[in-house]
Design a protein around this motif. Structure first.
Motif, mmCIF file in Angstrom:
data_model
loop_
_atom_site.group_PDB
_atom_site.id
_atom_site.type_symbol
_atom_site.label_atom_id
_atom_site.label_comp_id
_atom_site.label_asym_id
_atom_site.label_seq_id
_atom_site.Cartn_x
_atom_site.Cartn_y
_atom_site.Cartn_z
ATOM 1 N N ILE A 3 -7.996 -12.040 -6.191
ATOM 2 C CA ILE A 3 -8.252 -10.773 -5.503
ATOM 3 C C ILE A 3 -7.477 -10.772 -4.187
ATOM 4 O O ILE A 3 -7.624 -11.694 -3.387
ATOM 5 N N PRO A 4 -6.666 -9.754 -3.960
ATOM 6 C CA PRO A 4 -5.895 -9.694 -2.713
ATOM 7 C C PRO A 4 -6.803 -9.659 -1.487
ATOM 8 O O PRO A 4 -7.853 -9.013 -1.493
ATOM 9 N N GLN A 5 -6.364 -10.366 -0.447
ATOM 10 C CA GLN A 5 -7.107 -10.417 0.802
ATOM 11 C C GLN A 5 -6.283 -9.922 1.984
ATOM 12 O O GLN A 5 -6.798 -9.806 3.089
ATOM 13 N N THR A 6 -4.982 -9.666 1.733
ATOM 14 C CA THR A 6 -4.082 -9.214 2.792
ATOM 15 C C THR A 6 -3.205 -8.092 2.259
ATOM 16 O O THR A 6 -3.089 -7.897 1.045
ATOM 17 N N TYR A 131 -8.220 -4.458 5.379
ATOM 18 C CA TYR A 131 -9.215 -5.477 5.050
ATOM 19 C C TYR A 131 -10.171 -5.841 6.178
ATOM 20 O O TYR A 131 -11.106 -6.604 5.964
ATOM 21 N N GLY A 132 -9.972 -5.296 7.353
ATOM 22 C CA GLY A 132 -10.773 -5.714 8.499
ATOM 23 C C GLY A 132 -11.993 -4.882 8.794
ATOM 24 O O GLY A 132 -12.860 -5.298 9.562
ATOM 25 N N VAL A 133 -12.073 -3.706 8.203
ATOM 26 C CA VAL A 133 -13.196 -2.809 8.478
ATOM 27 C C VAL A 133 -13.635 -2.116 7.192
ATOM 28 O O VAL A 133 -12.813 -1.849 6.315
ATOM 29 N N PRO A 134 -14.927 -1.816 7.060
ATOM 30 C CA PRO A 134 -15.367 -1.045 5.885
ATOM 31 C C PRO A 134 -14.701 0.333 5.897
ATOM 32 O O PRO A 134 -14.523 0.934 6.948
ATOM 33 N N TRP A 135 -14.347 0.801 4.711
ATOM 34 C CA TRP A 135 -13.699 2.101 4.585
ATOM 35 C C TRP A 135 -14.604 3.083 3.844
ATOM 36 O O TRP A 135 -14.711 4.233 4.178
ATOM 37 N N TYR A 136 -15.256 2.574 2.801
ATOM 38 C CA TYR A 136 -16.247 3.355 2.061
ATOM 39 C C TYR A 136 -17.454 2.440 1.841
ATOM 40 O O TYR A 136 -17.336 1.428 1.151
ATOM 41 N N GLU A 137 -18.553 2.787 2.448
ATOM 42 C CA GLU A 137 -19.745 1.952 2.429
ATOM 43 C C GLU A 137 -19.351 0.542 2.867
ATOM 44 O O GLU A 137 -18.853 0.374 3.975
ATOM 45 N N THR A 138 -19.530 -0.466 2.003
ATOM 46 C CA THR A 138 -19.164 -1.829 2.398
ATOM 47 C C THR A 138 -17.748 -2.213 1.976
ATOM 48 O O THR A 138 -17.265 -3.292 2.312
ATOM 49 N N TRP A 139 -17.075 -1.331 1.226
ATOM 50 C CA TRP A 139 -15.761 -1.647 0.668
ATOM 51 C C TRP A 139 -14.643 -1.329 1.667
ATOM 52 O O TRP A 139 -14.649 -0.288 2.307
ATOM 53 N N THR A 140 -13.668 -2.212 1.707
ATOM 54 C CA THR A 140 -12.500 -1.969 2.547
ATOM 55 C C THR A 140 -11.519 -1.053 1.813
ATOM 56 O O THR A 140 -11.575 -0.922 0.579
ATOM 57 N N LEU A 141 -10.610 -0.460 2.558
ATOM 58 C CA LEU A 141 -9.571 0.367 1.946
ATOM 59 C C LEU A 141 -8.738 -0.461 0.971
ATOM 60 O O LEU A 141 -8.441 -0.009 -0.142
ATOM 61 N N GLY A 142 -8.391 -1.671 1.360
ATOM 62 C CA GLY A 142 -7.601 -2.530 0.471
ATOM 63 C C GLY A 142 -8.288 -2.786 -0.851
ATOM 64 O O GLY A 142 -7.669 -2.744 -1.912
ATOM 65 N N ARG A 143 -9.577 -3.016 -0.793
ATOM 66 C CA ARG A 143 -10.330 -3.272 -2.021
ATOM 67 C C ARG A 143 -10.423 -2.006 -2.869
ATOM 68 O O ARG A 143 -10.306 -2.061 -4.098
ATOM 69 N N MET A 144 -10.634 -0.864 -2.239
ATOM 70 C CA MET A 144 -10.690 0.395 -2.982
ATOM 71 C C MET A 144 -9.347 0.688 -3.657
ATOM 72 O O MET A 144 -9.309 1.166 -4.800
ATOM 73 N N THR A 149 -5.748 0.368 -8.751
ATOM 74 C CA THR A 149 -4.315 0.183 -9.022
ATOM 75 C C THR A 149 -4.104 -1.124 -9.777
ATOM 76 O O THR A 149 -4.065 -1.127 -11.003
ATOM 77 N N ALA A 150 -3.972 -2.216 -9.055
ATOM 78 C CA ALA A 150 -3.618 -3.495 -9.661
ATOM 79 C C ALA A 150 -4.581 -3.895 -10.780
ATOM 80 O O ALA A 150 -4.133 -4.306 -11.863
ATOM 81 N N SER A 151 -5.877 -3.775 -10.543
ATOM 82 C CA SER A 151 -6.849 -4.178 -11.569
ATOM 83 C C SER A 151 -6.748 -3.324 -12.834
ATOM 84 O O SER A 151 -6.629 -3.868 -13.931
ATOM 85 N N PRO A 152 -6.790 -1.987 -12.728
ATOM 86 C CA PRO A 152 -6.661 -1.208 -13.967
ATOM 87 C C PRO A 152 -5.277 -1.299 -14.604
ATOM 88 O O PRO A 152 -5.160 -1.169 -15.820
#
Length: 170
Positions: A3-6, A131-144, A149-152
């Motif tokens: 899972i990307p972290q950066t 990755y440094g701040v929540p973007w949607y609820e607890t999820w970061t923009l990077g994770r969203m 994208t990459a996962s699907p």
């Protein structure tokens, strides 16, 4: 792939997973793209390769819509207006309908353009914003972004490869 972290890892994940997916999508014989013989996104359903590409395009465009809305200070309906997170199968079906009349080559071109726009979105953000701040609820923009994208892209490639083998298209 971990899972990307950066930002750099996210860009690599998107670009590499799409680089592997695109030739798989392009290799499907045109007469087979509308055939509903691929395992669907909802349990017990079948979809076409066209539907699979529409699903990827729908989610990519939705991420861009979320980002544009948030950047404009608007309240964004997640995942989409009229849908809840437990209705993702219905949202997938909406994506299939939304792009049903788009010829497959145009669908792939639009998917490619959306991936390019998503890469540009990521390139325009800092590691902190991603990755440094929540973007949607607890999820970061990077994770969203990664979730859509990459996962699907990787999942779609695996589905296509399995289907092609079953169909004797390998």
């Amino acid at each position: 792939m971990p899972i990307p972290q950066t930002k750099a890892e996210l860009l690599t994940a998107i670009i590499e997973s799409y680089r592997k997916l695109a030739p798989e999508l392009a290799s499907i014989p045109p007469e087979r793209t509308a055939e509903a013989s691929l395992e669907g996104h909802s349990k017990g359903t079948l979809m076409s390769v066209h539907d699979l590409a529409a699903y990827l395009l729908g989610w990519g465009e939705l991420v861009l819509k979320w980002h544009a809305g948030r950047a404009a200070g608007q309240v964004v309906d997640f995942p989409e207006t009229g849908f809840k997170w437990n209705e993702l199968g219905q949202l997938a079906a909406k994506f299939y309908r939304d792009y049903a009349d788009l010829p497959y080559p145009e669908l792939l071109a639009r998917l490619d353009a959306t991936k390019t726009a998503l890469v540009a979105l990521v390139e325009g953000e800092s590691d902190t914003a991603l990755y440094g701040v929540p973007w949607y609820e607890t999820w970061t923009l990077g994770r969203m972004v990664q979730f859509n994208t990459a996962s699907p892209y990787a999942n779609a490639r695996a589905r296509l490869r399995k289907w092609k083998k079953q169909q004797g298209l390998d």
